[in-house]
Structure formats: structure tokens, C-alpha cells
Design a protein around this motif. Sequence first.
Motif, PDB file in Angstrom:
ATOM      1  N   UNK A  76      51.043  18.194  85.745  1.00 46.00           N
ATOM      2  CA  UNK A  76      51.252  19.639  85.631  1.00 46.00           C
ATOM      3  C   UNK A  76      51.557  20.031  84.190  1.00 46.00           C
ATOM      4  N   UNK A  77      52.474  19.318  83.557  1.00 53.59           N
ATOM      5  CA  UNK A  77      52.884  19.651  82.191  1.00 53.59           C
ATOM      6  C   UNK A  77      51.739  19.426  81.207  1.00 53.59           C
TER       7      UNK A  77
ATOM      8  N   UNK B 133      53.730  29.936  78.351  1.00 51.23           N
ATOM      9  CA  UNK B 133      53.247  28.587  78.650  1.00 51.23           C
ATOM     10  C   UNK B 133      54.030  27.554  77.843  1.00 51.23           C
ATOM     11  N   UNK B 134      54.197  27.821  76.541  1.00 46.63           N
ATOM     12  CA  UNK B 134      54.970  26.905  75.703  1.00 46.63           C
ATOM     13  C   UNK B 134      56.403  26.785  76.203  1.00 46.63           C
ATOM     14  N   UNK B 135      56.980  27.889  76.618  1.00 44.06           N
ATOM     15  CA  UNK B 135      58.358  27.874  77.123  1.00 44.06           C
ATOM     16  C   UNK B 135      58.461  27.027  78.393  1.00 44.06           C
ATOM     17  N   UNK B 136      57.490  27.174  79.298  1.00 46.60           N
ATOM     18  CA  UNK B 136      57.505  26.398  80.535  1.00 46.60           C
ATOM     19  C   UNK B 136      57.383  24.905  80.255  1.00 46.60           C
ATOM     20  N   UNK B 137      56.470  24.555  79.348  1.00 47.85           N
ATOM     21  CA  UNK B 137      56.278  23.146  79.008  1.00 47.85           C
ATOM     22  C   UNK B 137      57.530  22.573  78.349  1.00 47.85           C
ATOM     23  N   UNK B 138      58.152  23.334  77.453  1.00 47.13           N
ATOM     24  CA  UNK B 138      59.359  22.863  76.785  1.00 47.13           C
ATOM     25  C   UNK B 138      60.537  22.754  77.745  1.00 47.13           C
ATOM     26  N   UNK B 139      60.511  23.540  78.817  1.00 45.86           N
ATOM     27  CA  UNK B 139      61.569  23.465  79.821  1.00 45.86           C
ATOM     28  C   UNK B 139      61.402  22.231  80.710  1.00 45.86           C
ATOM     29  N   UNK B 140      60.173  21.949  81.139  1.00 42.75           N
ATOM     30  CA  UNK B 140      59.928  20.834  82.053  1.00 42.75           C
ATOM     31  C   UNK B 140      59.716  19.502  81.336  1.00 42.75           C
ATOM     32  N   UNK B 141      59.106  19.559  80.145  1.00 42.08           N
ATOM     33  CA  UNK B 141      58.715  18.338  79.446  1.00 42.08           C
ATOM     34  C   UNK B 141      59.812  17.325  79.205  1.00 42.08           C
ATOM     35  N   UNK B 142      60.975  17.722  78.662  1.00 41.14           N
ATOM     36  CA  UNK B 142      62.019  16.734  78.357  1.00 41.14           C
ATOM     37  C   UNK B 142      62.468  15.936  79.575  1.00 41.14           C
ATOM     38  N   UNK B 143      62.419  16.515  80.767  1.00 40.40           N
ATOM     39  CA  UNK B 143      62.897  15.838  81.973  1.00 40.40           C
ATOM     40  C   UNK B 143      61.771  15.155  82.743  1.00 40.40           C
TER      41      UNK B 143
ATOM     42  N   UNK C  94      58.061  13.085  71.765  1.00 40.81           N
ATOM     43  CA  UNK C  94      58.688  13.866  70.703  1.00 40.81           C
ATOM     44  C   UNK C  94      57.658  14.736  69.986  1.00 40.81           C
ATOM     45  N   UNK C  95      56.525  14.126  69.608  1.00 43.08           N
ATOM     46  CA  UNK C  95      55.502  14.882  68.880  1.00 43.08           C
ATOM     47  C   UNK C  95      54.901  15.972  69.773  1.00 43.08           C
ATOM     48  N   UNK C  96      54.696  15.671  71.053  1.00 46.11           N
ATOM     49  CA  UNK C  96      54.156  16.642  71.997  1.00 46.11           C
ATOM     50  C   UNK C  96      55.065  17.870  72.088  1.00 46.11           C
ATOM     51  N   UNK C  97      56.351  17.658  72.256  1.00 43.17           N
ATOM     52  CA  UNK C  97      57.291  18.772  72.398  1.00 43.17           C
ATOM     53  C   UNK C  97      57.424  19.564  71.100  1.00 43.17           C
ATOM     54  N   UNK C  98      57.445  18.873  69.964  1.00 42.70           N
ATOM     55  CA  UNK C  98      57.494  19.578  68.669  1.00 42.70           C
ATOM     56  C   UNK C  98      56.244  20.445  68.506  1.00 42.70           C
ATOM     57  N   UNK C  99      55.072  19.881  68.862  1.00 42.29           N
ATOM     58  CA  UNK C  99      53.825  20.632  68.748  1.00 42.29           C
ATOM     59  C   UNK C  99      53.810  21.873  69.629  1.00 42.29           C
ATOM     60  N   UNK C 100      54.329  21.755  70.860  1.00 41.81           N
ATOM     61  CA  UNK C 100      54.366  22.923  71.749  1.00 41.81           C
ATOM     62  C   UNK C 100      55.334  23.986  71.227  1.00 41.81           C
ATOM     63  N   UNK C 101      56.443  23.558  70.623  1.00 43.89           N
ATOM     64  CA  UNK C 101      57.377  24.517  70.029  1.00 43.89           C
ATOM     65  C   UNK C 101      56.717  25.258  68.873  1.00 43.89           C
ATOM     66  N   UNK C 102      55.979  24.520  68.032  1.00 43.54           N
ATOM     67  CA  UNK C 102      55.258  25.149  66.912  1.00 43.54           C
ATOM     68  C   UNK C 102      54.205  26.119  67.443  1.00 43.54           C
ATOM     69  N   UNK C 103      53.525  25.734  68.523  1.00 46.42           N
ATOM     70  CA  UNK C 103      52.508  26.616  69.108  1.00 46.42           C
ATOM     71  C   UNK C 103      53.139  27.938  69.562  1.00 46.42           C
ATOM     72  N   UNK C 104      54.292  27.863  70.231  1.00 50.27           N
ATOM     73  CA  UNK C 104      54.952  29.082  70.697  1.00 50.27           C
ATOM     74  C   UNK C 104      55.376  29.987  69.551  1.00 50.27           C
ATOM     75  N   UNK C 105      55.975  29.393  68.515  1.00 51.03           N
ATOM     76  CA  UNK C 105      56.432  30.175  67.358  1.00 51.03           C
ATOM     77  C   UNK C 105      55.237  30.785  66.622  1.00 51.03           C
ATOM     78  N   UNK C 106      54.185  29.973  66.415  1.00 55.69           N
ATOM     79  CA  UNK C 106      52.992  30.468  65.717  1.00 55.69           C
ATOM     80  C   UNK C 106      52.316  31.587  66.492  1.00 55.69           C
ATOM     81  N   UNK C 107      52.297  31.477  67.819  1.00 55.92           N
ATOM     82  CA  UNK C 107      51.671  32.511  68.646  1.00 55.92           C
ATOM     83  C   UNK C 107      52.453  33.822  68.566  1.00 55.92           C
ATOM     84  N   UNK C 108      53.776  33.723  68.530  1.00 58.56           N
ATOM     85  CA  UNK C 108      54.587  34.926  68.365  1.00 58.56           C
ATOM     86  C   UNK C 108      54.303  35.580  67.015  1.00 58.56           C
ATOM     87  N   UNK C 109      54.244  34.759  65.954  1.00 61.30           N
ATOM     88  CA  UNK C 109      53.966  35.288  64.615  1.00 61.30           C
ATOM     89  C   UNK C 109      52.582  35.918  64.554  1.00 61.30           C
TER      90      UNK C 109
END
Length: 470
Positions: free
Chosen positions: A21-22, A182-192, A84-99
Amino acid sequence: MSVVGLTTPTVSPSRQRLVLLVLLTAGFTLAVDFSILNVALPTIGQDVGLPLAHLQWIATAFALCAAGFTLLFGRVADLFGRKRLFLIGMAVLGIASLAGGLATTPTILIAARIAQGLATAAVTPAALSLLTTSFPEGPLRERALSLNGALMAAGFTTGAILGGLLTDILSWRWAFFINIPVAAMVLLLGPHTLVEGRPKDRLRLDVWGALTATGGLLALVYGLTRVGETSWTDAHALIALAAAVVLLVSFLLVERRVQDALVPLPVLRRPSVRWGNVAGLLAFATETSLVFLLTLYLQKVLGYSPLTTGLSFAVLGIGTVLGGLVASKVLSRIGSRKTIVTGFVLQAAATVPLVLLGTSSSWMVLLLITTFVGGVANLIAIVGFMVTATSNLPNEEQGLATGLTTMSQQVGITMGIPVMSAIATAAMHGADGPDQVINGVTTAIWVNAGLCVLGAVLTGLLLRPAKGGE
């Protein structure tokens, strides 16, 4: 390269479903990003003050980073952690999309697209290596890769349709904003959910290999993109392509001498890796460039609007999804080599009838049928390539393997369009009337079908079957 073990905890079936899913959600979103802005480019340019001559940089900035850095990030994932790289990349995607969604100037918009491209280069190989290491080699992995291929293909088509709908109904800015939840959902579920495999011994990153490989890929993608915008005689394109050759040859020389190589040359000598990636490059180059050629036909000959053109490819999208879903069954019956060959042969057979296209809209029936069949065939070949190029490799090299497959995908997408564009343009002899466009498009379609046949021949002759299978 020193031998390094990678500890990857066993993933339970219930967690495997969450992992799917993630990772599939992230992959689908990144695939949408490739095409979602294309039909909105003129509107975006007007809103942020970007001249028509520079509109292509909204797409080019993304493609350069997505292709240029993918090999580097694939290896970084192996060395420093895929999760680690996957989660960092998704965080960057969310921030870049907002910008990007809030951008009011060309500088901020292009910077956001660069950041989205870097996020794609980081997330895609990391996600694929997390997927391949979460599922054991065999039917389970093949089904997971089939679903991944189906959703990625659906994402490319969905992006074109969704971009037109969002621009017409709301605003092009929602093409950026849609990534944020989408980035928020992945960052919420991904670590666990995701399981990290960590190297037992810490290796050093091959800096010179990284610089020459990344520089070479950036120069290659820029040169090919420039060719698509101008011609094969453009001085900037030729300089970039020459620099790409020099840098990539230098990269191979560097890799022979360093201990912890970015791409260990023994891996490239494996037929499954070498010829699997050649097949993948041809699969992506042929299908994406065919979409480009048919877009010319639909808009320049039949006079369709961008939105109607995008909707016309919905049948192709359905075909690619179906191809991704049936690919695992084909793989289990005939093996990966025969799967790739079958996919290419069927794709060629579906491409050839398109040379009959004429100036009447009644030819849409032929176009819809053949693109549906071609979409099914193309995804069968692509899933076969993904399974082939990532099989029979230890877990500690899965990031490298998926980095190579992602690189083949990105370079294939980038290479196909300028090559087919140049062939079509040459056959049009400087005119752009309906008859001339059809002549150019059908000439390029013949070449496209020929490349499918070439992919089948190379795979059949040079891809040796793994032990115990085809």
C-alpha cells in the motif's frame, strides 16, 4: 568491492500488504507527476510570467534531476538505508509540491520542479528495493512488481487526464497540491510499516564514480531534451552529448579502480542486468515516443484539444493496467526471457497497423484498439524486464539494481521522444499540413515497431536464462 552482508528482517504477510500500500501509492503518485503538468504548461506560463520559449524547463528541470541522480541515490539507498532515503524523498516531494503550488515567479516554480525531480530520483529506486527485499524472489515478488508496473503505467496516463481536468475545473496549482496529502499519508504509515535492511559493514561512497555518473547522465538527458526542442544539429545538444560520452567513459574507468564502486562492474557483466536493462530502455522509449507521435496526429491532423487528446489515451492506460496485472501469470508460465520477447512481439504487431492512419476521425477505432493491445504488451515486457534485472542478486545490491532499472526507464523516456521527433520532422520536409504530419508520424511509427522487434531479438538471443528457468 568488498563483500557486505545486509540484514533484512523477515516481513510477515500482513505487513507485506501494508508495504505494498505504502510503496505502490508513492510510485503511482510519482508516475502521475511525470505527465500531470504537460497540458497545463501554457496556463502556468501566463500565471507565473514564464515566456513561451522557456516553458519546456518546467518539464526539463524535473526530467534532468529524476534521471540524472537516480543511479547515485539507488546506491546511497544500499549504503545508508532505503527506508531512510524513501521517507526523506517523500518529505521533499511534499514540501516541493507545496512550494510549486504557491509559486508566483518562474524561479520558485522551477526550483520546486527540481526538488520534485530529486525526490523522484531518491524515492523510486529506494521504493523498488524496499519492495524487492520485502518479497522473496519468485511468484510473490513477481506479483508485487506486476502491480507496481500496472500502477506506474496507470499513473502516466492518469497524469495527462488529471492535469487537464484540474486545470479546467480548479487550477493548475492543484496538480502540485494533490501530492501533499499523499506524501503525508506515506510519511505517517511508512515509519511503522517499512522494514530497513542495514549493511553489516559501512562502506565509503564512491565520490568520483558518483560525480562522473551523475554528470554524464545529466549531460545525456539535457542533450537529448535539447535535441527534441531544436534538432540534432544544435550546438548545445552536440556539446552536451559529447560531454556525456566523455563522463560516462570516465565513470567506467573509475569503477575499475575503486574498492567500493558505485556500480561494481561484475554486476554489469551479468546478462540479466545488462540485457534486462537494454530491454527496459527500449520498452520505455518505444511506448512513450509512440504516445508523442499519436499526440501529434490527434492534435495536428484531427484537430483535438489537449484535454480530448489526453482522454483518448485512457484506453491505452486501461491496457497498461491490464498488462501489469496479467504479467505475473505470464511470467510464471513461460519465464522472464520469453515474457519480454512475447511483450515486444505483441507490441510490434499492435504498432504496425497505426501506419494506416488517415485524416478522418473514423480512424480513431483503429487507434484505440491498437493502443490498448500495445499497452497490454508493453507492460508485459516492462514487468519482465523488472523481474529479470533485479533477480539473482543479493539484498545488498538491490538498491543498485533498482537504480539501474530506474535509470533505464528515465533515459528511455527521454531518448525516445527526440529520436522519433527527428525522424518525423525529417519525413515532413519542413511542412506541417495534415498530409505531411501523417507522413512524418507513420514513418516514425515504422521505426518504432522496428525497435520493438529489435528488443525481442536482442532479448531472445543474448539474455541467458537463469538457473532453473527461462
